[in-house]
Motif scaffolding. Structure first.
Motif, mmCIF file in Angstrom:
data_model
loop_
_atom_site.group_PDB
_atom_site.id
_atom_site.type_symbol
_atom_site.label_atom_id
_atom_site.label_comp_id
_atom_site.label_asym_id
_atom_site.label_seq_id
_atom_site.Cartn_x
_atom_site.Cartn_y
_atom_site.Cartn_z
ATOM 1 N N GLY A 29 0.592 -1.036 0.091
ATOM 2 C CA GLY A 29 0.106 0.125 -0.198
ATOM 3 C C GLY A 29 0.649 1.330 0.221
ATOM 4 O O GLY A 29 2.296 1.087 -0.285
ATOM 5 N N GLY A 30 0.507 2.574 -0.156
ATOM 6 C CA GLY A 30 1.220 3.565 0.096
ATOM 7 C C GLY A 30 0.336 4.227 0.947
ATOM 8 O O GLY A 30 -1.496 4.892 1.385
ATOM 9 N N HIS A 31 0.557 5.413 1.104
ATOM 10 C CA HIS A 31 0.418 7.176 1.432
ATOM 11 C C HIS A 31 1.089 8.234 1.185
ATOM 12 O O HIS A 31 2.564 7.973 0.996
ATOM 13 C CB HIS A 31 0.222 6.754 3.195
ATOM 14 C CG HIS A 31 1.633 6.754 3.769
ATOM 15 N ND1 HIS A 31 1.740 5.385 4.081
ATOM 16 C CD2 HIS A 31 2.603 7.447 4.849
ATOM 17 C CE1 HIS A 31 3.550 5.706 4.774
ATOM 18 N NE2 HIS A 31 3.205 6.443 5.235
ATOM 19 N N CYS A 32 0.046 9.413 1.525
ATOM 20 C CA CYS A 32 0.896 10.657 1.079
ATOM 21 C C CYS A 32 1.179 11.155 2.641
ATOM 22 O O CYS A 32 0.556 10.842 3.592
ATOM 23 C CB CYS A 32 0.214 11.760 1.055
ATOM 24 S SG CYS A 32 -0.706 11.247 -0.454
ATOM 25 N N SER A 33 3.353 11.615 2.576
ATOM 26 C CA SER A 33 3.534 12.596 3.835
ATOM 27 C C SER A 33 3.686 14.579 3.556
ATOM 28 O O SER A 33 2.155 14.198 2.876
ATOM 29 C CB SER A 33 4.485 12.137 2.956
ATOM 30 O OG SER A 33 5.535 12.840 2.865
ATOM 31 N N PRO A 34 3.401 14.839 5.349
ATOM 32 C CA PRO A 34 3.353 16.277 5.476
ATOM 33 C C PRO A 34 4.215 16.835 4.257
ATOM 34 O O PRO A 34 3.671 17.677 3.838
ATOM 35 C CB PRO A 34 3.685 15.941 6.039
ATOM 36 C CG PRO A 34 3.142 14.960 7.446
ATOM 37 C CD PRO A 34 3.826 13.695 6.379
ATOM 38 N N SER A 35 5.214 15.611 4.039
ATOM 39 C CA SER A 35 6.012 16.816 2.623
ATOM 40 C C SER A 35 5.404 16.883 1.479
ATOM 41 O O SER A 35 6.267 16.846 0.244
ATOM 42 C CB SER A 35 7.555 15.868 2.624
ATOM 43 O OG SER A 35 7.393 15.020 2.782
ATOM 44 N N LEU A 36 3.921 15.358 1.053
ATOM 45 C CA LEU A 36 3.648 16.343 -0.222
ATOM 46 C C LEU A 36 4.217 15.111 -1.762
ATOM 47 O O LEU A 36 4.526 14.734 -1.975
ATOM 48 C CB LEU A 36 3.648 17.061 -0.653
ATOM 49 C CG LEU A 36 2.975 17.914 -0.605
ATOM 50 C CD1 LEU A 36 2.576 19.596 -1.196
ATOM 51 C CD2 LEU A 36 1.523 17.528 0.140
ATOM 52 N N LYS A 37 4.971 13.507 -0.448
ATOM 53 C CA LYS A 37 4.931 12.467 -1.110
ATOM 54 C C LYS A 37 4.573 11.825 -0.721
ATOM 55 O O LYS A 37 4.297 11.614 0.151
ATOM 56 C CB LYS A 37 7.419 12.451 -1.416
ATOM 57 C CG LYS A 37 7.898 14.048 -1.105
ATOM 58 C CD LYS A 37 9.584 13.067 -1.047
ATOM 59 C CE LYS A 37 9.766 14.980 -1.098
ATOM 60 N NZ LYS A 37 11.183 14.653 -0.887
ATOM 61 N N CYS A 38 4.366 10.309 -2.176
ATOM 62 C CA CYS A 38 3.994 9.633 -1.939
ATOM 63 C C CYS A 38 4.647 8.535 -1.472
ATOM 64 O O CYS A 38 5.473 8.198 -2.143
ATOM 65 C CB CYS A 38 3.692 9.039 -3.298
ATOM 66 S SG CYS A 38 2.820 7.058 -3.647
ATOM 67 N N TRP A 39 4.831 7.564 -0.371
ATOM 68 C CA TRP A 39 5.866 6.988 0.317
ATOM 69 C C TRP A 39 4.732 5.297 0.178
ATOM 70 O O TRP A 39 3.830 5.034 0.817
ATOM 71 C CB TRP A 39 5.394 7.087 2.187
ATOM 72 C CG TRP A 39 7.128 7.923 1.710
ATOM 73 C CD1 TRP A 39 6.315 9.436 1.922
ATOM 74 C CD2 TRP A 39 7.800 7.968 2.116
ATOM 75 N NE1 TRP A 39 7.752 10.127 2.353
ATOM 76 C CE2 TRP A 39 8.084 9.351 1.790
ATOM 77 C CE3 TRP A 39 9.571 6.878 1.703
ATOM 78 C CZ2 TRP A 39 10.275 9.529 2.243
ATOM 79 C CZ3 TRP A 39 10.619 7.539 1.727
ATOM 80 C CH2 TRP A 39 10.785 8.802 1.799
ATOM 81 N N CYS A 40 5.594 4.625 -0.165
ATOM 82 C CA CYS A 40 5.153 2.980 -0.609
ATOM 83 C C CYS A 40 5.423 2.149 0.400
ATOM 84 O O CYS A 40 6.084 2.568 1.798
ATOM 85 C CB CYS A 40 5.442 2.279 -1.603
ATOM 86 S SG CYS A 40 4.525 2.941 -3.314
ATOM 87 N N GLU A 41 4.637 1.312 1.245
ATOM 88 C CA GLU A 41 4.615 0.628 2.531
ATOM 89 C C GLU A 41 5.188 -0.855 2.179
ATOM 90 O O GLU A 41 4.882 -1.384 1.193
ATOM 91 C CB GLU A 41 3.146 0.330 3.037
ATOM 92 C CG GLU A 41 2.738 1.461 3.827
ATOM 93 C CD GLU A 41 1.687 1.336 3.845
ATOM 94 O OE1 GLU A 41 0.874 0.625 3.940
ATOM 95 O OE2 GLU A 41 1.426 2.585 4.298
ATOM 96 N N GLY A 42 6.055 -1.322 3.190
ATOM 97 C CA GLY A 42 6.559 -2.741 2.402
ATOM 98 C C GLY A 42 7.873 -2.935 1.757
ATOM 99 O O GLY A 42 7.761 -3.858 0.690
ATOM 100 N N CYS A 43 8.766 -2.376 1.852
ATOM 101 C CA CYS A 43 9.570 -1.946 0.905
ATOM 102 C C CYS A 43 11.153 -2.831 1.193
ATOM 103 O O CYS A 43 10.511 -3.019 2.529
ATOM 104 C CB CYS A 43 10.469 -0.763 0.042
ATOM 105 S SG CYS A 43 8.914 0.537 -0.405
#
Length: 71
Positions: free
Chosen positions: A57-71
Protein backbone atom coordinates in the motif's frame (compact mmCIF):
# COMPACT_ATOMS: atom_id res chain seq x y z
CA UNK A 1 2.42 12.41 46.43
CA UNK A 2 4.40 9.15 46.23
CA UNK A 3 1.27 7.27 45.15
CA UNK A 4 0.78 9.60 42.18
CA UNK A 5 4.39 9.07 41.03
CA UNK A 6 3.97 5.30 41.27
CA UNK A 7 0.68 5.49 39.36
CA UNK A 8 2.18 7.60 36.56
CA UNK A 9 5.21 5.30 36.35
CA UNK A 10 2.93 2.28 36.10
CA UNK A 11 0.87 3.95 33.37
CA UNK A 12 4.02 4.90 31.46
CA UNK A 13 5.24 1.29 31.50
CA UNK A 14 1.82 0.08 30.36
CA UNK A 15 1.84 2.53 27.46
CA UNK A 16 5.30 1.37 26.34
CA UNK A 17 4.18 -2.24 26.45
CA UNK A 18 0.96 -1.53 24.58
CA UNK A 19 2.54 0.66 21.89
CA UNK A 20 5.78 -1.25 21.45
CA UNK A 21 4.54 -4.13 19.26
CA UNK A 22 2.82 -1.74 16.84
CA UNK A 23 6.11 -0.76 15.21
CA UNK A 24 6.22 -1.68 11.55
CA UNK A 25 9.10 -3.89 10.58
CA UNK A 26 8.93 -3.00 6.92
CA UNK A 27 10.53 0.18 5.69
CA UNK A 28 8.66 2.69 3.54
CA UNK A 29 10.19 3.96 0.31
CA UNK A 30 9.32 6.62 -2.23
CA UNK A 31 7.13 5.55 -5.14
CA UNK A 32 8.95 5.36 -8.43
CA UNK A 33 5.81 5.88 -10.54
CA UNK A 34 3.75 8.48 -8.66
CA UNK A 35 4.01 11.84 -10.40
CA UNK A 36 3.30 15.26 -8.95
CA UNK A 37 2.61 16.28 -5.39
CA UNK A 38 0.72 13.96 -3.05
CA UNK A 39 -1.76 15.91 -0.92
CA UNK A 40 -4.03 14.09 1.53
CA UNK A 41 -6.85 13.75 -1.00
CA UNK A 42 -4.52 11.73 -3.28
CA UNK A 43 -4.01 8.92 -0.73
CA UNK A 44 -6.09 6.48 -2.80
CA UNK A 45 -4.13 7.27 -5.98
CA UNK A 46 -0.86 6.86 -4.08
CA UNK A 47 -2.00 3.56 -2.55
CA UNK A 48 -3.09 2.17 -5.93
CA UNK A 49 0.18 3.28 -7.56
CA UNK A 50 2.18 1.51 -4.86
CA UNK A 51 0.11 -1.66 -5.20
CA UNK A 52 0.83 -1.65 -8.96
CA UNK A 53 4.52 -1.40 -8.01
CA UNK A 54 4.15 -4.61 -5.98
CA UNK A 55 3.98 -3.00 -2.52
CA UNK A 56 1.34 -3.54 0.21
CA UNK A 57 0.00 0.00 0.00
CA UNK A 58 1.00 3.62 0.22
CA UNK A 59 0.26 6.99 1.77
CA UNK A 60 0.94 10.67 1.22
CA UNK A 61 3.37 12.33 3.60
CA UNK A 62 3.27 15.87 5.03
CA UNK A 63 6.05 16.71 2.56
CA UNK A 64 3.60 15.88 -0.29
CA UNK A 65 5.41 12.72 -1.40
CA UNK A 66 3.96 9.27 -2.05
CA UNK A 67 5.51 6.64 0.22
CA UNK A 68 5.00 2.92 -0.47
CA UNK A 69 4.73 0.43 2.39
CA UNK A 70 6.67 -2.81 2.63
CA UNK A 71 9.81 -2.04 0.64
Amino acid sequence: MMQIKVLFSFLAVLMMIALGPNKTEAVDCLSGRFRGSCPVWSNKKCKNTCIREGRRGGHCSPSLKCWCEGC
